[in-house]
Enzyme design. Structure first.
Site, PDB file in Angstrom:
ATOM      1  CB  THR A  53       5.919 -17.059 -29.803  1.00  0.00           C
ATOM      2  OG1 THR A  53       5.734 -15.633 -29.848  1.00  0.00           O
ATOM      3  CG2 THR A  53       6.826 -17.480 -30.943  1.00  0.00           C
ATOM      4  CD  GLU A  59      10.486 -18.834 -31.674  1.00  0.00           C
ATOM      5  OE1 GLU A  59      10.257 -17.725 -31.170  1.00  0.00           O
ATOM      6  OE2 GLU A  59      10.340 -19.908 -31.039  1.00  0.00           O
ATOM      7  CE  LYS A 100      22.481 -12.314 -15.555  1.00  0.00           C
ATOM      8  NZ  LYS A 100      22.462 -11.217 -16.536  1.00  0.00           N
ATOM      9  CD1 TRP A 110      25.259 -15.370 -14.054  1.00  0.00           C
ATOM     10  CD2 TRP A 110      24.968 -16.622 -15.880  1.00  0.00           C
ATOM     11  NE1 TRP A 110      25.253 -14.523 -15.129  1.00  0.00           N
ATOM     12  CE2 TRP A 110      25.081 -15.256 -16.269  1.00  0.00           C
ATOM     13  CE3 TRP A 110      24.781 -17.585 -16.861  1.00  0.00           C
ATOM     14  CZ2 TRP A 110      25.008 -14.867 -17.597  1.00  0.00           C
ATOM     15  CZ3 TRP A 110      24.717 -17.191 -18.190  1.00  0.00           C
ATOM     16  CH2 TRP A 110      24.827 -15.852 -18.548  1.00  0.00           C
TER      17      TRP A 110
END
Length: 541
Positions: A186, A330, A439, A444
């Site tokens: 990754t 993944e 936030k 949000w």
């Protein structure tokens, strides 16, 4: 009672065997590192892959050992994909865009015994060679005429010499389909990169699923251009699905600018192309500046980050459909694609547009759910948004050489780090990354939606939304903007562009103009760097 069907393992070598047997004369076209366009066929690729497998065997590579590559999208890299995995070794694609220290860590952690690399990376490998503890052989992926006269690498081997002197008679071993086949790390922004170890079984199953019409729609009728690098999640599996289906394959080499991609698309009659949004922004800007039209392109697969709505319209002007792909290293990487259902065939343009702006429905083999911060499942109603978790036969069970960690739940689901909604028809929409959500006042705000709206402004080339500390609201959105060449726009003009498109309290507090935005090695915006850069930003209100 067991079924009475043949028990044949799913192996990567079988994909190449199939391509050679039934699509032997289908072209593979590469822009070579040395310069010229290289042409050959799937039959040629299969023959040379067997030669390379023999050469690696002569170098002492055995089943289970790891062979690293530092290479662009080219025919030699394709041969390595099949030769290394096919012989039972592990093809470890190393990202050359990482820092030198990270590359050394990855090669050593993967315990690569051979490192094959393009001419582009000769100086880098010369620098790193003394630190690569497990590498026994260095192979420069070029011909004898382009080998360096002097190098600090002892016994540097020439790829074409190895292939030329090796027999093309090689029997691919019958491996356990669960054996490791390939390794990719990754491109995380914190800590050392983490390895994802794929198997033959997971790779072949992924190729089946990604080929489906509702996925990437790979066919022998098509000509596929993977702009996504082969060192990044196996180029989204396209080298495998193209072999499985006998598609013409066009590899762009190291040149992924708008001019070079346009030439390949037009000259090779590319029907499907895949890459991150920044690539298509460059290509579309090149076409717009030069009044060019793409004639053969039918579908563009966009992944890595969300595509702005304006890109849908721009590609449609060229007769191409934008199809969103969501996935991760993944996940091998395909998880969802944004294709309509039969029920949508009579839908109006706005409904279809909304479908195409979502990351799409799960393809067969991938199961997904959303949960709150306590791990409680949330409804798929298109309203509730929470943390996305996935599972499936090509989703990793644990990171390479690491114990099971917080990435997985107790009941076996993988935490993706994405915050999403899923509607009743199964369409998933990413509202943010867990670490990137803004936030403000206990609520949000989606940074992705703020970015996608602003990129729709005709003067804006790129935009990034970050949350910056605010004395009253905890955080407020700051937009960091790159304008298109020759275009101008003011702060107030861009803020006004949000009116009527979002709730008023979502509107960013300020706009900052920059020459360029930082990106990861795979083209994703580096929000962390921007947050560090503007950590001490002072609001004017």
């Amino acid at each position: 009672m067991r079924g009475q069907m043949m028990d044949q393992p799913l192996l990567i070598s079988s994909l190449l065997d199939h391509a050679e047997r039934y699509h032997s004369d289908t072209e593979i076209v590469s822009r070579s590192i040395e310069g010229p366009i290289h042409r050959y066929t799937w039959g040629d690729a299969a023959r040379r892959a067997r030669q390379l497998a023999n050469a690696l065997t002569d170098l002492g590579v055995v089943e289970g050992e790891t062979v690293g590559t530092l290479a662009w999208n080219g025919y030699r890299h394709l041969e390595a994909y099949y030769a290394v995995s096919g012989m039972g070794a592990i093809c470890h694609t190393v990202n050359p865009r990482l820092f030198a220290e990270q590359i050394a860590y990855i090669v050593n952690h993967g315990e690569d015994v051979v490192l094959m690399f393009d001419l582009t990376f000769l100086a880098m490998v010369e620098q790193l060679a003394p630190t690569l503890n497990t590498v026994r052989h260095f192979v420069l992926m070029t011909d004898r005429d382009h080998m360096p006269r002097e190098t600090s690498i002892d016994n540097l081997l020439c790829y074409e010499d190895l292939v030329r002197r090796s027999s093309d008679r090689y029997e691919w071993p019958v491996l356990n389909e669960n054996a490791a086949s390939s390794l990719c790390y990754t491109s995380g922004t914190t800590g050392n990169p983490k390895g994802v170890l794929y198997s033959h079984r997971s790779t072949v199953l992924h190729a089946f699923a990604s080929s489906l019409p509702d996925s990437l729609h790979i066919s022998a009728e098509g000509c596929v251009l993977p702009v996504v690098p082969m060192f990044h999640v196996n180029a989204w599996g396209l080298p495998y699905s193209c072999a499985m289906n006998g598609a013409k394959l066009v590899l762009p080499g190291a040149k992924m600018d708008g001019i070079s991609l346009y030439e390949l698309i037009e000259n090779e009659h590319v029907t499907l192309a895949a890459g991150v949004p920044t690539v298509w922004l460059m290509l579309l800007q090149h076409c717009e500046r030069n009044h060019l039209k793409m004639h053969s392109l039918k579908r563009v697969i966009v992944g890595g980050s969300a595509a702005p709505e304006s890109m849908i319209d721009q590609l449609a002007e060229h007769g191409a459909e934008l199809r969103q792909l969501w996935g991760m290293t993944e996940l091998s990487p395909c998880g969802t694609t944004s294709t309509p259902k039969f029920k949508h065939r009579a839908s109006d343009a706005q409904t279809l547009r909304q479908l195409h702006t979502r990351q799409g429905r799960a393809i067969f083999g991938v199961d997904l759910r959303i949960v709150d911060d306590m791990g409680r499942p949330l409804p798929h109603d298109g309203v509730a948004f929470g943390n996305l978790q996935v599972r499936g036969p090509w989703v990793l069970s644990q990171y390479f050489r690491r114990e099971r960690d917080s990435a997985h739940t107790e009941d076996g689901w993988f935490n993706t780090g994405d915050v999403v909604t899923v509607d009743k028809d199964g369409y998933m929409k990413i509202t943010d990354r867990t670490k990137d959500v803004i936030k403000s006042g206990g609520e949000w705000i989606s940074s992705i939606e703020l970015e996608n709206i602003l990129v729709g402004h005709p003067a804006v080339a790129e935009a990034a939304a970050i949350g910056v500390p605010h004395p009253k609201w905890d955080e407020r959105p700051l937009m960091v903007v790159v304008l298109k060449p020759g275009q101008t726009a003011t702060r107030d003009e861009l803020l006004d562009f949000y009116k009527g498109k979002i709730a008023s309290w979502w509107t960013p507090n300020d706009i900052v103009f920059v020459a360029e935005l930082p990106h990861t090695a795979t083209g994703k915006l580096q929000k962390m760097k921007l947050r560090e850069l503007f950590a001490d930003y002072k609001w004017s209100d």
